[in-house]
Design a protein around this motif. Structure first.
Motif, PDB file in Angstrom:
ATOM      1  N   PHE A  58       0.855  -1.158  -0.240  1.00 11.96           N
ATOM      2  CA  PHE A  58      -0.103   0.157   0.020  1.00 11.96           C
ATOM      3  C   PHE A  58       0.934   1.355   0.112  1.00 11.96           C
ATOM      4  CE2 PHE A  58      -1.952   3.234   2.771  1.00 11.96           C
ATOM      5  CZ  PHE A  58      -3.226   3.415   2.242  1.00 11.96           C
ATOM      6  N   VAL A  59       0.650   2.106  -0.921  1.00 14.97           N
ATOM      7  CA  VAL A  59       1.384   3.478  -1.018  1.00 14.97           C
ATOM      8  C   VAL A  59       0.370   4.482  -0.930  1.00 14.97           C
ATOM      9  CG1 VAL A  59       3.132   4.768  -2.203  1.00 14.97           C
ATOM     10  CG2 VAL A  59       3.145   2.349  -2.462  1.00 14.97           C
ATOM     11  N   VAL A  60       0.675   5.522   0.244  1.00 16.95           N
ATOM     12  CA  VAL A  60      -0.011   6.926   0.165  1.00 16.95           C
ATOM     13  C   VAL A  60       0.730   7.658  -0.706  1.00 16.95           C
ATOM     14  CG1 VAL A  60      -0.570   8.649   1.645  1.00 16.95           C
ATOM     15  CG2 VAL A  60      -0.580   6.294   2.687  1.00 16.95           C
ATOM     16  N   LYS A  61       0.082   7.915  -2.095  1.00 18.31           N
ATOM     17  CA  LYS A  61       0.748   8.605  -2.880  1.00 18.31           C
ATOM     18  C   LYS A  61       0.678  10.374  -2.701  1.00 18.31           C
ATOM     19  CE  LYS A  61       1.630   7.221  -6.650  1.00 18.31           C
ATOM     20  NZ  LYS A  61       3.070   7.035  -7.256  1.00 18.31           N
ATOM     21  N   GLU A 117       3.010  -1.369   4.420  1.00 19.09           N
ATOM     22  CA  GLU A 117       2.283  -0.021   4.190  1.00 19.09           C
ATOM     23  C   GLU A 117       3.496   0.901   4.018  1.00 19.09           C
ATOM     24  OE1 GLU A 117      -2.100  -0.131   5.060  1.00 19.09           O
ATOM     25  OE2 GLU A 117      -1.178   1.302   6.122  1.00 19.09           O
ATOM     26  N   THR A 118       3.331   1.841   3.107  1.00 18.91           N
ATOM     27  CA  THR A 118       4.310   2.995   2.739  1.00 18.91           C
ATOM     28  C   THR A 118       3.819   4.143   2.232  1.00 18.91           C
ATOM     29  OG1 THR A 118       4.800   2.323   0.369  1.00 18.91           O
ATOM     30  CG2 THR A 118       6.160   1.231   2.151  1.00 18.91           C
ATOM     31  N   MET A 119       4.523   5.419   2.252  1.00 14.78           N
ATOM     32  CA  MET A 119       4.390   6.310   1.851  1.00 14.78           C
ATOM     33  C   MET A 119       5.072   7.192   0.756  1.00 14.78           C
ATOM     34  SD  MET A 119       4.393   8.868   5.079  1.00 14.78           S
ATOM     35  CE  MET A 119       4.036  10.415   4.316  1.00 14.78           C
ATOM     36  N   SER A 120       4.813   7.748  -0.122  1.00 14.04           N
ATOM     37  CA  SER A 120       5.505   8.211  -1.281  1.00 14.04           C
ATOM     38  C   SER A 120       6.206   9.806  -0.690  1.00 14.04           C
ATOM     39  CB  SER A 120       4.886   8.526  -2.652  1.00 14.04           C
ATOM     40  OG  SER A 120       5.751   9.460  -3.524  1.00 14.04           O
ATOM     41  N   VAL A 121       7.623   9.892  -0.856  1.00 15.47           N
ATOM     42  CA  VAL A 121       8.157  11.265  -0.487  1.00 15.47           C
ATOM     43  C   VAL A 121       8.930  11.656  -1.527  1.00 15.47           C
ATOM     44  CG1 VAL A 121       8.281  10.764   1.834  1.00 15.47           C
ATOM     45  CG2 VAL A 121      10.013   9.566   0.632  1.00 15.47           C
TER      46      VAL A 121
END
Length: 428
Positions: free
Chosen positions: A182-185, A288-292
């Motif tokens: 899962f990626v928080v774009k 789960e990750t997030m884009s930076v």
């Protein structure tokens, strides 16, 4: 996992006075949710507002659209089990924003399960869901109640993201899900005071050794009552993982940072898979990750900074003196941004997987509105309406459930109608 409806099934009774009771209606998110119900629930939906103070409830009702001005008021207090029992007996669904749930939610979830009343909340507190499984699951199965936790930004985008992939892959006969990320774009908005307060409570409880073991267990919510799985921590990706985006999917660039709500969301997704008898696949692993950013060097530095910052923040929240300093600047429960700020918010999340046949898929959820406030109010209200008004379309699962396991297709349809974009596609 056994969760079929019991013979009592009192939660499906058509004799209840209300379809939905909003408990905590005088709080910030509670009022936003009540406002959404007043504006968007179908004509004829029977709603009541509940909380500790009739005076405050009346003031809240006055601020709502005209349609809500004749909604009944119910005085109930989380410290009074008798008042909770009386409240849940009157409604098909109890919607509660009264948190932190570890502090204020235990009696209500037991009352709802005992009465056969469906239940939705906003908790991001894995220890509370674990408590609920142990104390309420078997009762809810017997009475036919659906106890559905984490029905806001925590954890509907995560849960539906994986569920939509599963449905699309099954329809394509493309095998099973394997490593799924899962990626928080994008995330435009603030963190709610209620979420911060939940972090405070979890940080306090993490000083207990058993709670720490529970928080570190990647499958702490995947078991039956009294039978928590004890897998090796390495059996799933770390909640603080830093990943090369290309390892998630060849179409991505840069480095992905840890997502601060992974410790809760990942366990909800894994519980969904367990409730669906491991339908996602025997090799399903979830992170789960997030884009930076997409620039290789800069995104790597940013991802490292996020990981360090998250660790420092959680440590500071568990230490009394530093927590007091943070309390001066962090939002408190009941506080929130202006309507203008809420309207400017938005989020985009994407979930990627490769199947056992080697095919690549991506699901996406996109919503307007501040994720922790406006969008969460929509997701919570539509979850309650799914349970109250579309019972004939729900699965036969009962007990302590997750959003996708309880109402996956129904909730997906309702959120699309409410303006959210949800899709799953094959990548080439």
């Amino acid at each position: 996992m056994n969760g079929e409806a019991g013979s009592a099934a009192t939660g499906s009774s058509t004799t209840r006075e209300f379809d939905v009771v909003v408990f905590g209606a005088t709080g910030f998110v509670g009022e936003l949710t009540a406002r959404y119900l007043a504006d968007h629930s179908p004509i004829g939906t029977k709603v009541a507002l509940a909380g500790r103070s009739e005076t405050k409830l009346a003031a809240t009702r006055k601020r709502l659209p005209l349609r809500a001005h004749d909604w009944p008021l119910i005085v109930a207090d989380s410290s009074s089990p008798a008042s909770l029992d009386a409240m849940v007996a009157r409604t098909r669904v109890i919607l509660t924003t009264v948190g932190p749930y570890l502090r204020y939610g235990e009696a209500l979830v037991v009352a709802a399960a005992s009465a056969g009343t469906d239940y939705v909340d906003l908790t991001g507190e894995a220890p509370f869901v674990h408590y609920s499984i142990n104390k309420a699951h078997e009762t809810a199965v017997a009475t036919g109640a659906r106890i559905v936790h984490s029905c806001g930004f925590d954890s509907i985008p995560s849960d539906l993201g994986a569920y939509l992939l599963y449905k699309k892959i099954a329809a394509d006969d493309a095998g099973e899900l394997t490593d799924t990320t899962f990626v928080v774009k994008s995330f435009k908005g603030g963190i709610s005071g209620g979420t911060i307060d939940s972090v405070r409570v979890i940080a306090e409880q993490s000083r207990d050794a058993e709670t720490r073991r529970l928080l570190l267990n990647p499958h702490s919510l995947s078991g039956e009552p009294g039978n928590t799985p004890r897998p090796a921590i390495s059996s799933e990706p770390s909640d603080m993982t830093i990943l090369s985006a290309k390892k998630v999917d060849p179409s991505l660039r840069g480095t992905l940072a840890p997502f601060f709500m992974a410790a809760s969301n990942t366990r909800i997704v894994r519980r969904t898979n367990a409730l669906l008898d491991d339908a996602y696949g025997k090799d399903f692993r979830y992170a789960e990750t997030m884009s930076v950013g997409q620039t290789p060097g800069l995104s790597t530095l940013a991802a490292g900074a996020v990981a360090v910052g998250t660790g420092v923040f959680l440590g500071a929240m568990s230490f009394g003196p530093t927590r007091k300093l943070l309390d001066r600047v962090l939002p408190s429960p009941g506080e929130g941004p202006s309507e203008k700020s809420r309207d400017k918010g938005s989020f985009v999340t994407e979930t990627y997987t490769t199947t056992t046949t080697g095919r690549r898929y991506r699901s996406q959820m996109r919503m307007k509105g501040d994720p922790g406030y406006k969008a969460t109010a929509v997701m919570l209200a539509e979850s309650a309406l799914s349970l109250a008004l579309e019972r004939d379309r729900l699965s036969g699962l009962t007990g302590v459930l997750t959003p996708a396991a309880a109402m996956g297709d129904v909730l997906t349809d309702r959120l699309r109608t409410a303006g959210a974009r949800l899709e799953a596609v094959e990548l080439t």
